[in-house]
Design an enzyme around this catalytic site. Structure first.
Site, PDB file in Angstrom:
ATOM      1  CG  ASP A 183      -1.835   1.160   1.276  1.00 34.79           C
ATOM      2  OD1 ASP A 183      -1.465   2.262   0.809  1.00 34.79           O
ATOM      3  OD2 ASP A 183      -2.970   0.994   1.741  1.00 34.79           O
ATOM      4  CG  HIS A 184       1.439   4.389  -3.125  1.00 38.62           C
ATOM      5  ND1 HIS A 184       0.193   4.122  -3.632  1.00 38.62           N
ATOM      6  CD2 HIS A 184       1.558   5.733  -3.137  1.00 38.62           C
ATOM      7  CE1 HIS A 184      -0.401   5.259  -3.944  1.00 38.62           C
ATOM      8  NE2 HIS A 184       0.404   6.253  -3.652  1.00 38.62           N
ATOM      9  CG  HIS A 192      -4.061   4.520  -0.716  1.00 41.42           C
ATOM     10  ND1 HIS A 192      -3.212   3.451  -0.741  1.00 41.42           N
ATOM     11  CD2 HIS A 192      -4.259   4.867  -2.019  1.00 41.42           C
ATOM     12  CE1 HIS A 192      -2.903   3.161  -2.004  1.00 41.42           C
ATOM     13  NE2 HIS A 192      -3.538   4.004  -2.793  1.00 41.42           N
TER      14      HIS A 192
HETATM   15  C1  BG6 Z   1      -3.393   4.977  -6.311  1.00 44.15           C
HETATM   16  C2  BG6 Z   1      -4.737   5.066  -6.939  1.00 44.15           C
HETATM   17  O1  BG6 Z   1      -3.312   3.872  -5.467  1.00 44.15           O
HETATM   18  O2  BG6 Z   1      -3.154   6.169  -5.569  1.00 44.15           O
HETATM   19  C3  BG6 Z   1      -4.837   6.285  -7.840  1.00 44.15           C
HETATM   20  O3  BG6 Z   1      -4.984   3.888  -7.706  1.00 44.15           O
HETATM   21  C4  BG6 Z   1      -4.473   7.532  -7.078  1.00 44.15           C
HETATM   22  O4  BG6 Z   1      -6.133   6.414  -8.388  1.00 44.15           O
HETATM   23  C5  BG6 Z   1      -3.159   7.341  -6.356  1.00 44.15           C
HETATM   24  O5  BG6 Z   1      -4.385   8.587  -8.004  1.00 44.15           O
HETATM   25  C6  BG6 Z   1      -2.880   8.501  -5.443  1.00 44.15           C
HETATM   26  O6  BG6 Z   1      -1.599   8.372  -4.913  1.00 44.15           O
HETATM   27  P1  BG6 Z   1      -0.775   9.647  -4.456  1.00 44.15           P
HETATM   28  O7  BG6 Z   1       0.472   9.079  -3.896  1.00 44.15           O
HETATM   29  O8  BG6 Z   1      -0.575  10.496  -5.672  1.00 44.15           O
HETATM   30  O9  BG6 Z   1      -1.632  10.337  -3.442  1.00 44.15           O
END
Ligand code: BG6
Length: 489
Positions: A185-186, A248
């Protein structure tokens, strides 16, 4: 910083967007910072025909793009690319894995790599069951030596419902050990997200206030200015609830609400996260429309690969409760949307106001004492409180005490994938989701998805791109972002 042991990383889906945009640029950064082990190689596997050199040239462009305005050290880039190899292969055919196995064996011999392999599934989710099954069929899921190991990193989305997440978990656990499975989960790789834990658990001043006695409500949000871009095919089947909230934002909520683990180790931390998920108050069908607002930006249905009558939500705001001793009856407002007025992710802790107002202009209603943890962009932490205006009388002015991450100056803020890749190489799963946590989060989300399916377009509110989402979100009773009290003007 620890350095990982020598190993090989095999990336499935190596010619895809994620590999070029995130994985290889992050690995390049780790290489430049000297954080990769001496003998570490990457084998990209995908269907497109490339030789090793053609693939290196293809990815060189992506790495350069990801570095944006920063200067590229050509020698470093070339030395990184020498770690990269490629195999054109069809991951849907079990027989092909023998070729993959041979190539891995050859690389291990030529480069003296140990029997330690991470498989990264950077493929469409439809492959998350098949690839591990083929690895097992070809005896590639277990190490052949005592010091060897296998790990697998699975990208999101991890399932599309409770049932599919449970099925995928069961399938993977049958092939790998739970401790070998890394569900990414990044958001958990973001420095500012990890800092929530440090802010809360390394400072004595927050803990006494961090509960229902002093906190009025908490907002957790991720707003984006972009629409679905070229991801219509995936997004139209997913929607904001699955795409952002199930993973997230719920993870951010857990970091904000969890109890302190007794030791800072993966399992005790993950145990505390699961406890939060298990305490989430389930939605009752008759309450859902009062507690959740879903929206779609105007023009979404005209996006590429989106159904012309799509009811997929591109915006969700929800009021949630954690039924435990610390948080009982404190609303958590979680919201996210695409094509909004700004790109920002933050956590706002709204403290209760004083029991009695003594001063002119003093804020009331839990709206002005806030702790704002800005996850991105302009990463920062701000505490808002009232102070006396200079001069006669006692008039209150709200001021902010700011900490900005860029004031830590030269310290480079790594991309989330750098941290997460390195952790997987080190065997540290703290920032990866555990199966029970994932299933608990799906348990909350599933009934909402069923309800929306039955409702179709009913209670789906449209909003203008570039604004702040559907006006109907006001019914949740969130504190307005801009405080209207006299001292905030
Ligand atoms: C991803 C989603 O996991 O996270 C995207 O699939 C989203 O739809 C993105 O745009 C948002 O990540 P960050 O790091 O730009 O907030």
């Amino acid at each position: 910083m620890k350095t990982a042991n020598n190993q090989l990383l095999v990336i499935f889906g190596a010619s895809g967007d994620l590999t070029g945009r995130k994985l290889l640029p992050s690995l390049y950064e780790l290489h430049v910072r000297g954080l990769l082990p001496e003998r570490f190689s990457i084998l990209g596997a995908a269907r497109t025909e490339y030789s090793d050199d053609e693939y290196r040239a293809f990815e060189k462009v992506h790495i350069r793009e990801s570095l944006k305005n920063r200067e590229v050290d050509e020698a470093e880039l070339d030395s990184f690319l020498r770690r990269v190899f490629y195999l054109a292969f069809d991951s849907t055919r079990s027989a092909e894995y023998r070729r993959l196995k041979d190539r891995i064996r050859l690389l291990q011999q030529e480069l003296q790599l140990p029997d330690r392999i991470i498989y990264y599934l950077a493929t469409p989710p439809a492959m998350y069951e098949l690839i591990p099954a083929c690895l097992k069929e070809n005896g590639m899921n277990v190490a052949g030596s005592k010091d060897g190991w296998r790990r697998v990193i699975v990208e999101k989305p991890f399932g599309t419902s409770l049932e599919s997440a449970e099925r995928l978990n069961k399938h993977l656990i049958h092939i790998f050990d739970e401790k070998e499975i890394y569900r990414i989960d990044h958001y958990l790789g973001k420095e500012t997200v990890q800092n929530i834990l440090v802010l809360r658990f390394s400072n004595g001043i927050f803990e006494p206030l961090w509960n229902r006695n002093y906190i009025d409500s908490i907002e957790i949000s991720a707003s984006e200015t972009l629409g679905v871009e070229n991801r219509g095919k995936y997004y139209d089947g997913a929607g904001a609830l699955r795409d952002m909230i199930q993973n997230h934002l719920i993870q951010l909520m857990a970091f904000t609400a969890m109890e302190s683990p007794s030791v800072f180790e993966p399992e005790p931390i993950r145990d505390e996260i699961v406890k939060v998920f298990r305490a989430l108050r389930p939605y009752k069908t008759h309450d859902m429309d009062n507690l959740i607002v879903r929206g779609q930006y105007e023009g979404y249905r005209e996006e590429k690969n989106v159904a012309p009558d799509s009811t997929t939500e591109t915006y969700v705001a929800m009021k949630m409760f954690i039924d435990n001793w610390r948080w009982s009856d404190v609303p958590f407002y979680i919201f996210t949307g695409k094509k909004l007025s700004e790109k920002s992710s933050e956590i706002v802790v709204n403290f209760k106001s004083t029991p009695h107002q003594l001063f002119a202009g003093q804020c009331s209603g839990g709206s002005c004492n806030k702790l704002i943890i800005r996850i991105q962009p302009n990463e920062s932490i701000t505490l808002k409180f009232g102070l006396k205006m200079p001069g006669a009388g006692f008039t209150v002015k709200q001021v902010g005490m700011d900490f900005r991450y860029d004031s830590l100056s030269k310290n480079y803020l790594p991309d989330a994938y750098e941290r997460l890749l390195l952790d997987a190489m080190l065997g540290d799963s703290t920032l990866y989701a555990r199966s029970d946590a994932l299933e608990a989060s799906w348990r909350l989300i599933d009934p909402i998805l069923h309800h929306w399916k039955e409702e179709g377009a009913k209670n789906l509110f449209f909003y203008t791109p570039g604004e702040d989402g559907p006006l109907e979100k006001a019914k949740l009773g969130m504190i307005p972002k801009e405080c209207s009290c006299q001292s905030c003007q």
